[in-house]
Design a protein around this motif. Structure first.
Motif, PDB file in Angstrom:
ATOM      1  N   SER A  54      -3.950  -4.822   9.961  1.00  0.00           N
ATOM      2  CA  SER A  54      -5.186  -4.069   9.710  1.00  0.00           C
ATOM      3  C   SER A  54      -6.401  -4.886  10.121  1.00  0.00           C
ATOM      4  O   SER A  54      -7.384  -4.339  10.627  1.00  0.00           O
ATOM      5  N   ALA A  95       3.028   0.466   3.771  1.00  0.00           N
ATOM      6  CA  ALA A  95       3.958  -0.588   4.195  1.00  0.00           C
ATOM      7  C   ALA A  95       4.935  -1.005   3.100  1.00  0.00           C
ATOM      8  O   ALA A  95       6.114  -1.232   3.392  1.00  0.00           O
ATOM      9  N   TRP A 112      -6.675  -2.301   5.030  1.00  0.00           N
ATOM     10  CA  TRP A 112      -5.523  -3.013   4.494  1.00  0.00           C
ATOM     11  C   TRP A 112      -4.914  -2.257   3.314  1.00  0.00           C
ATOM     12  O   TRP A 112      -3.700  -2.119   3.221  1.00  0.00           O
ATOM     13  N   ALA A 132      -2.981   0.640   4.551  1.00  0.00           N
ATOM     14  CA  ALA A 132      -1.785   0.160   5.247  1.00  0.00           C
ATOM     15  C   ALA A 132      -0.749  -0.372   4.267  1.00  0.00           C
ATOM     16  O   ALA A 132       0.454  -0.118   4.425  1.00  0.00           O
ATOM     17  N   TRP A 133      -1.198  -1.097   3.258  1.00  0.00           N
ATOM     18  CA  TRP A 133      -0.244  -1.683   2.315  1.00  0.00           C
ATOM     19  C   TRP A 133       0.456  -0.624   1.476  1.00  0.00           C
ATOM     20  O   TRP A 133       1.654  -0.722   1.212  1.00  0.00           O
ATOM     21  N   SER A 175       5.117  -7.032   3.252  1.00  0.00           N
ATOM     22  CA  SER A 175       4.169  -5.926   3.422  1.00  0.00           C
ATOM     23  C   SER A 175       2.730  -6.395   3.231  1.00  0.00           C
ATOM     24  O   SER A 175       1.832  -5.944   3.947  1.00  0.00           O
ATOM     25  N   LEU A 186       7.917   1.326   2.696  1.00  0.00           N
ATOM     26  CA  LEU A 186       8.708   1.332   3.926  1.00  0.00           C
ATOM     27  C   LEU A 186       9.483   0.032   4.092  1.00  0.00           C
ATOM     28  O   LEU A 186      10.672   0.055   4.431  1.00  0.00           O
ATOM     29  N   VAL A 187       8.835  -1.102   3.855  1.00  0.00           N
ATOM     30  CA  VAL A 187       9.536  -2.385   3.962  1.00  0.00           C
ATOM     31  C   VAL A 187      10.643  -2.459   2.915  1.00  0.00           C
ATOM     32  O   VAL A 187      11.722  -2.982   3.178  1.00  0.00           O
ATOM     33  N   MET A 191       1.907  -8.645   6.545  1.00  0.00           N
ATOM     34  CA  MET A 191       1.852  -7.869   7.786  1.00  0.00           C
ATOM     35  C   MET A 191       0.755  -6.808   7.759  1.00  0.00           C
ATOM     36  O   MET A 191       0.054  -6.610   8.756  1.00  0.00           O
ATOM     37  N   SER A 192       0.569  -6.135   6.644  1.00  0.00           N
ATOM     38  CA  SER A 192      -0.490  -5.123   6.587  1.00  0.00           C
ATOM     39  C   SER A 192      -1.866  -5.775   6.658  1.00  0.00           C
ATOM     40  O   SER A 192      -2.776  -5.243   7.295  1.00  0.00           O
TER      41      SER A 192
END
Length: 77
Positions: free
Chosen positions: A26, A55, A48, A51-52, A18, A58-59, A21-22
């Motif tokens: 981003s 993320a 970021w 997003a994190w 996470s 969810l991850v 990728m975030s």
């Protein structure tokens, strides 16, 4: 170096996946939307962080499912 117990594997995997990728996504989206101009790093960091926060949980939930699907599709020795 002390290593974590195996039971933390999915959580640690989710943390790093996470984060990476975030940060990458981003960053790309921030560049596309605003370009690399003054204040870019501040905008990227804010994007970021948002997003994190989304993320990571969810991850954490999706990683076991993704691993299960992958094991079904890929040969094992």
């Amino acid at each position: 170096m002390t290593r974590l117990k195996r039971r933390y594997y999915t959580l640690v995997f989710a943390l790093f996946m996470s984060l990476f990728m975030s940060a990458l996504m981003s960053g790309v989206i921030t560049v596309i939307n605003t370009g690399i101009t003054e204040g870019f790093l501040t905008r990227w960091f804010h994007a970021w962080l948002v997003a994190w926060v989304v993320a990571f949980p969810l991850v954490s939930l999706i990683a076991p499912v993704a691993h299960w699907i992958t094991r079904k599709l890929v040969e094992t020795e």
